[in-house]
Design a protein around this motif. Structure first.
Motif, short mmCIF file in Angstrom:
data_model
loop_
_atom_site.label_atom_id
_atom_site.label_comp_id
_atom_site.label_asym_id
_atom_site.label_seq_id
_atom_site.Cartn_x
_atom_site.Cartn_y
_atom_site.Cartn_z
N ARG A 13 15.81 17.86 51.47
CA ARG A 13 15.08 18.94 52.65
C ARG A 13 13.67 18.91 52.32
O ARG A 13 13.03 19.01 51.88
N ALA A 14 13.49 17.13 52.86
CA ALA A 14 12.12 16.65 52.68
C ALA A 14 11.33 17.05 53.90
O ALA A 14 11.57 16.91 55.24
N VAL A 15 9.93 17.84 53.34
CA VAL A 15 9.15 19.27 54.40
C VAL A 15 8.33 17.89 55.74
O VAL A 15 7.78 16.86 54.80
N CYS A 16 8.29 18.07 56.92
CA CYS A 16 7.60 17.89 57.93
C CYS A 16 6.23 18.14 57.47
O CYS A 16 5.02 17.06 57.87
N ARG A 75 3.29 28.07 59.24
CA ARG A 75 3.23 29.60 58.54
C ARG A 75 3.16 29.41 57.39
O ARG A 75 3.35 30.51 56.52
N GLY A 76 3.23 28.78 56.36
CA GLY A 76 3.10 28.51 55.27
C GLY A 76 4.37 28.93 54.61
O GLY A 76 4.69 29.71 53.67
N ARG A 77 5.36 28.65 55.37
CA ARG A 77 7.10 29.11 54.92
C ARG A 77 7.52 27.71 54.30
O ARG A 77 9.03 27.12 55.47
N PRO A 78 7.34 26.57 54.03
CA PRO A 78 7.48 24.95 54.28
C PRO A 78 8.89 25.18 53.89
O PRO A 78 9.98 23.86 53.95
N TRP A 79 9.55 25.79 52.87
CA TRP A 79 10.63 26.04 52.29
C TRP A 79 11.45 26.21 53.57
O TRP A 79 13.06 25.84 53.56
N TYR A 80 11.16 26.37 54.62
CA TYR A 80 12.61 26.89 55.66
C TYR A 80 12.46 25.39 57.10
O TYR A 80 13.11 26.00 57.65
N CYS A 81 11.97 24.55 57.08
CA CYS A 81 11.15 23.59 57.40
C CYS A 81 12.28 22.77 58.63
O CYS A 81 13.32 22.87 57.83
N GLN A 115 11.78 12.20 49.76
CA GLN A 115 13.01 12.64 49.47
C GLN A 115 12.76 12.73 48.42
O GLN A 115 13.64 12.87 47.48
N CYS A 116 11.36 12.02 47.68
CA CYS A 116 11.68 11.62 46.25
C CYS A 116 9.87 12.68 45.91
O CYS A 116 8.73 12.48 46.46
N THR A 117 10.84 13.14 44.95
CA THR A 117 9.96 14.91 43.74
C THR A 117 9.90 13.91 42.03
O THR A 117 10.62 13.97 41.62
N LYS A 118 8.51 13.22 42.41
CA LYS A 118 7.47 13.26 40.79
C LYS A 118 7.49 14.13 39.70
O LYS A 118 7.90 15.46 40.26
#
Length: 361
Positions: free
Chosen positions: A90-93, A101-107, A144-147
């Motif tokens: 879930r790589a947010v846009c 709206r400040g809710r990127p986990w719902y992207c 999709q890459c989280t360091k």
């Protein structure tokens, strides 16, 4: 220049997977090639092989992965070659209405790589959850890459890429478990077990694990459950109520995702309590509840997508807790296997013999 690597392929519905040669292109704009070090065997991969998610065969399976960035395409700034990363689906846009709206986990417009990997003959592959990490190397969108801290083992870190994050987040993010809350978790496989661990991390006072398998209940105890209920032998709703002073739990997490367990979760919660559905239903499932009960019991009925996580926020934090000895992610690694052991790992997973098999490359 494109590369040829080994990868696990599901060519047709319900047929055993095979290890084949896959062509990985050079990363284009916004993309990265990652050398995979480890990848967990998740039930979602089996769903792909069974045709339960789509019919877009052949699939390149695997998505619970960690590894090292090998190369990046034009415009990539968030990671660079040599970074140790967990892959996320879930790589947010940053631009859709949820992100704004400040809710990127719902992207609603998450990113995947624009290019596709292929078989040697040129057939395009569908990468599981846009990742395809049962492979020596894979092509993904750089988002999709989280360091994370490279001190963590890849076999453990990769599990945050799907199931363990889904369970932890169901408790910590979606369920918003607070100190002193009572929590019940229905279904104690990998996701449910992680929900138990998340409730424990949040400081829940009573954590009730519900399952039909005593082996999973014993594991749930090790992960932080204070009480267990075998729902083959006892009515889980009555048992949860009895263990919570007759009221029901503040938060009930359904990690199975079938109508029967959802109804159990609905009635096992306290008035104004929260139900969290993190188990994934199949398209044909239907649920019927008295609307008056929905109204009269109040509270919240929530579904949890990927534990409502924000990878850039949650992955580094959870890895830090693991390295501090406060989050026992090692408990989820039941075995490590080679790339050609995925089909047998599916069998052990379905039999309930493992929390997670992890492919180590």
């Amino acid at each position: 220049m494109s590369q040829k690597v080994r990868a696990v392929i599901a060519r047709r519905k319900n047929e055993p997977v095979t290890v084949e040669t896959v062509v990985v292109p050079d990363p284009g704009p916004g993309e990265a090639v990652v050398k995979v070090q480890a990848c967990g065997v998740c039930h979602t991969d089996l769903h792909y092989r069974q045709g339960g998610i789509s019919e877009d065969f052949p699939f390149l399976l695997g998505h619970e992965a960690a590894g090292v960035v090998e190369s990046v395409g034009e415009g990539v700034t968030e990671v660079e070659p040599g970074d140790f990363v967990i892959l996320n689906w879930r790589a947010v846009c940053g631009q859709c209405r949820a992100c704004r709206r400040g809710r990127p986990w719902y992207c609603f417009a998450t990113h995947n790589a624009a290019q596709r990997m292929t078989l040697e003959g040129g057939a395009e592959l569908s990468a599981a959850l846009g990742i395809g990490a049962f492979a020596d190397k894979t092509l993904v969108h750089a988002g999709q890459c989280t360091k994370v801290d490279p001190a963590a083992s890849a076999a453990v870190a990769g599990l945050l890429g799907c199931g363990v994050m889904a369970g932890l987040g169901a408790a910590l993010n979606t369920g918003n478990v607070q100190r002193g809350d009572s929590v019940a978790v229905i279904g104690c496989g990998g996701v449910g077990g992680a929900s138990v661990m998340g409730a424990n991390l949040a400081g829940a006072s009573r954590i009730i694990a519900v399952d039909i398998d005593d082996r999973k209940l014993a594991t749930a105890r090790k992960l932080g459950a204070t009480h267990t209920v075998n729902s083959r032998e006892n009515d889980p709703v009555e048992a949860v109520r009895e263990l919570t002073g007759g009221f029901g739990a503040d938060v009930v997490i359904d990690a199975v995702g079938v109508p029967e367990t959802y109804r159990q979760a609905f009635y096992a919660r306290d008035l104004a309590g929260t139900v969290v559905l993190v188990g994934v239903p199949t398209p044909e499932m239907r649920l019927e509840l008295p609307l008056l009960d929905v109204f009269g019991r109040g509270g919240a009925l929530k579904s949890s997508w990927y534990g409502d996580c924000l990878p850039s926020r949650d992955f580094p934090m959870l890895i830090d807790l693991y390295l501090q000895g406060r989050l026992d992610l090692d408990a989820f690694v039941s075995e490590t296997i080679a790339l050609d052991g995925v089909e047998e790992a599916f069998d052990r997973m379905e039999a309930g013999d493992v929390l997670r098999s992890v492919v180590v490359l």
